[in-house]
Design a protein around this motif. Structure first.
Motif, PDB file in Angstrom:
ATOM      1  N   THR A 146       0.852  -1.184   0.000  1.00  0.00           N
ATOM      2  CA  THR A 146       0.000   0.000   0.000  1.00  0.00           C
ATOM      3  C   THR A 146       0.888   1.233   0.000  1.00  0.00           C
ATOM      4  O   THR A 146       1.668   1.447   0.940  1.00  0.00           O
ATOM      5  N   ALA A 147       0.802   2.025  -1.054  1.00  0.00           N
ATOM      6  CA  ALA A 147       1.518   3.300  -1.114  1.00  0.00           C
ATOM      7  C   ALA A 147       0.559   4.401  -0.671  1.00  0.00           C
ATOM      8  O   ALA A 147      -0.620   4.402  -1.038  1.00  0.00           O
ATOM      9  N   TYR A 148       1.072   5.330   0.128  1.00  0.00           N
ATOM     10  CA  TYR A 148       0.209   6.358   0.693  1.00  0.00           C
ATOM     11  C   TYR A 148       0.974   7.671   0.843  1.00  0.00           C
ATOM     12  O   TYR A 148       2.211   7.713   0.766  1.00  0.00           O
ATOM     13  N   THR A 149       0.229   8.729   1.043  1.00  0.00           N
ATOM     14  CA  THR A 149       0.818  10.045   1.304  1.00  0.00           C
ATOM     15  C   THR A 149       0.233  10.610   2.591  1.00  0.00           C
ATOM     16  O   THR A 149      -0.870  10.231   3.008  1.00  0.00           O
ATOM     17  N   LYS A 150       0.970  11.512   3.204  1.00  0.00           N
ATOM     18  CA  LYS A 150       0.482  12.231   4.382  1.00  0.00           C
ATOM     19  C   LYS A 150       0.697  13.719   4.144  1.00  0.00           C
ATOM     20  O   LYS A 150       1.826  14.182   4.102  1.00  0.00           O
ATOM     21  N   LEU A 155      -4.147  11.348   5.621  1.00  0.00           N
ATOM     22  CA  LEU A 155      -3.624  10.150   4.960  1.00  0.00           C
ATOM     23  C   LEU A 155      -4.458   9.829   3.720  1.00  0.00           C
ATOM     24  O   LEU A 155      -5.686   9.775   3.783  1.00  0.00           O
ATOM     25  N   LYS A 156      -3.761   9.608   2.601  1.00  0.00           N
ATOM     26  CA  LYS A 156      -4.422   9.179   1.368  1.00  0.00           C
ATOM     27  C   LYS A 156      -3.660   7.993   0.781  1.00  0.00           C
ATOM     28  O   LYS A 156      -2.442   7.884   0.947  1.00  0.00           O
ATOM     29  N   LEU A 243       4.489   1.856   1.822  1.00  0.00           N
ATOM     30  CA  LEU A 243       5.415   2.792   1.192  1.00  0.00           C
ATOM     31  C   LEU A 243       4.820   4.195   1.277  1.00  0.00           C
ATOM     32  O   LEU A 243       3.822   4.496   0.628  1.00  0.00           O
ATOM     33  N   GLU A 244       5.424   5.048   2.097  1.00  0.00           N
ATOM     34  CA  GLU A 244       4.999   6.435   2.148  1.00  0.00           C
ATOM     35  C   GLU A 244       5.703   7.206   1.031  1.00  0.00           C
ATOM     36  O   GLU A 244       6.930   7.186   0.934  1.00  0.00           O
ATOM     37  N   LEU A 245       4.917   7.862   0.194  1.00  0.00           N
ATOM     38  CA  LEU A 245       5.446   8.593  -0.956  1.00  0.00           C
ATOM     39  C   LEU A 245       5.316  10.101  -0.767  1.00  0.00           C
ATOM     40  O   LEU A 245       4.365  10.576  -0.132  1.00  0.00           O
ATOM     41  N   GLU A 246       6.271  10.823  -1.328  1.00  0.00           N
ATOM     42  CA  GLU A 246       6.117  12.270  -1.432  1.00  0.00           C
ATOM     43  C   GLU A 246       4.966  12.557  -2.396  1.00  0.00           C
ATOM     44  O   GLU A 246       4.663  11.760  -3.295  1.00  0.00           O
ATOM     45  N   GLU A 247       4.329  13.708  -2.217  1.00  0.00           N
ATOM     46  CA  GLU A 247       3.152  14.011  -3.033  1.00  0.00           C
ATOM     47  C   GLU A 247       3.477  14.170  -4.515  1.00  0.00           C
ATOM     48  O   GLU A 247       2.589  14.061  -5.365  1.00  0.00           O
ATOM     49  N   PHE A 261      -4.687   4.831 -11.628  1.00  0.00           N
ATOM     50  CA  PHE A 261      -4.481   4.941 -10.185  1.00  0.00           C
ATOM     51  C   PHE A 261      -5.267   6.136  -9.661  1.00  0.00           C
ATOM     52  O   PHE A 261      -5.345   7.178 -10.313  1.00  0.00           O
ATOM     53  N   TYR A 262      -5.844   5.957  -8.462  1.00  0.00           N
ATOM     54  CA  TYR A 262      -6.576   7.027  -7.804  1.00  0.00           C
ATOM     55  C   TYR A 262      -5.936   7.307  -6.446  1.00  0.00           C
ATOM     56  O   TYR A 262      -5.531   6.371  -5.749  1.00  0.00           O
ATOM     57  N   LEU A 263      -5.853   8.573  -6.075  1.00  0.00           N
ATOM     58  CA  LEU A 263      -5.376   8.939  -4.748  1.00  0.00           C
ATOM     59  C   LEU A 263      -6.604   9.240  -3.891  1.00  0.00           C
ATOM     60  O   LEU A 263      -7.246  10.280  -4.047  1.00  0.00           O
ATOM     61  N   TRP A 264      -6.910   8.301  -2.988  1.00  0.00           N
ATOM     62  CA  TRP A 264      -8.159   8.369  -2.237  1.00  0.00           C
ATOM     63  C   TRP A 264      -7.921   8.553  -0.751  1.00  0.00           C
ATOM     64  O   TRP A 264      -6.944   8.044  -0.187  1.00  0.00           O
TER      65      TRP A 264
END
Length: 326
Positions: A146-150, A155-156, A243-247, A261-264
């Protein structure tokens, strides 16, 4: 099932039960014993452990060659004593699946991958074609990330939609990166490869920032969405990564398996889960993510303990590969 505006919604526990749907003996012992007694126990040479369950109708349709021993009284399927070496066992397994494919004995073999899956519990590198693994009911393993951003919006998560053309679970939602573990492949190397192929994620980012978060295990009885015959048995272990990703890092389809891909937000993912939009084992991985990130807790989920327990089922088969006998 809950309802919202007349629409049936799937609970978190129901999502788990949809994926981990092979019976438990403690739920109904008589039913469990009756079911298991009909299944043939698959063994490789050199081990007494059962490495898979085969439904009787598969045993009946499989074009067994002389190198196999099928005991209908004891309900066992094993390789002949003549298969003394690892190479010999691999050749025999390959031969019967090639023959079944040639004779079109099973629809599931239409999804032939030319990719080998390890038969865990065997001594040495014994493997079979991926498309045939469910016919023998062996444990398969894979990786899910799961890749995500903060950011300021909280959190998305990056959520892909599977291509409509995929033989299995077409158009359903998936985890950011997911793939099967090929024979001889290490989980993290599999993750790096799949991240590049499916999501176009740079190798250096994945190697530096992907975090191993354990495993989820379940025993799935396949339905029509899986492709091929229904009722095939699929016990699985999935290595889980975050995996935390930069925006500014955006996953993009790298092959023909993903449409977009969707950023939800968490709420958007929860809504899609409740609506049954996710592939069953991907729903499990997301629930595991929610537990680890404090989204799903004992305070907001009455079935919390059962959900966590069933996402880590003890499988009735080996999950490790043993060194070759000497």
């Amino acid at each position: 099932m809950a309802k919202r505006g007349g629409e049936k919604l799937t609970s978190n526990l129901d999502l788990v039960k949809e994926c981990d749907n092979f019976p438990y003996p403690e739920d109904d012992l008589d039913h469990y014993i009756e079911l298991v007694s009909t299944l043939y126990k698959f063994r490789t040479r050199g081990t007494r452990e059962v490495v898979g369950y085969i439904p009787p109708w598969v045993v009946e349709k499989m074009p067994w060659t002389a190198e196999w021993e099928v005991d209908h009284e004891k309900k066992t399927v094993s390789l002949s004593p003549r298969a003394e070496t690892i190479d010999a066992q691999n050749t025999i397994i390959e031969r019967v699946l090639d023959l079944a494919r040639e004779q079109q004995s099973f629809k599931v073999l239409a999804g032939w991958r030319n990719e080998l899956y390890t038969i865990y519990g065997s001594y040495g590198s014994i493997a079979m074609e991926r498309a045939g693994s469910a016919l023998f009911g062996i444990v398969t393993q894979g990786v899910h990330m799961t890749a995500y951003t903060k950011g300021e919006d909280g959190l998305k998560m990056w959520v892909p939609r599977r291509a409509k053309s995929k033989q299995t679970y077409g158009s359903m939602l998936d985890n950011t990166v997911a793939g099967g573990l090929s024979a001889g492949e290490e989980p993290f190397e599999c993750l790096v490869r799949e991240a590049a192929e499916e999501a176009s994620l740079p190798e250096d980012i994945v190697r530096k920032s992907a975090k191993a978060c354990g495993v989820v295990t379940y025993f799935y009885v396949r339905d029509a969405r899986a492709g091929g015959e229904t009722g095939l048995l699929q016990p699985e272990c999935e290595y889980v990564y975050d995996l935390e990703l930069e925006e500014n890092v955006v996953p993009r389809p790298g092959d023909n398996e993903v449409e977009d891909f969707y950023l939800w937000s968490v709420e958007e993912v929860q809504k899609a889960l409740a609506e049954g939009q996710f592939k069953p084992n991907c729903a499990l991985v997301l629930l595991d993510f929610f537990v680890r990130h404090g989204v799903l807790t004992a305070e907001n989920e009455p079935d919390f303990i059962e959900i966590v327990s069933r996402m880590h089922r003890k499988l009735p088969f080996p999950t490790a590969l043993y060194p070759p006998l000497r």
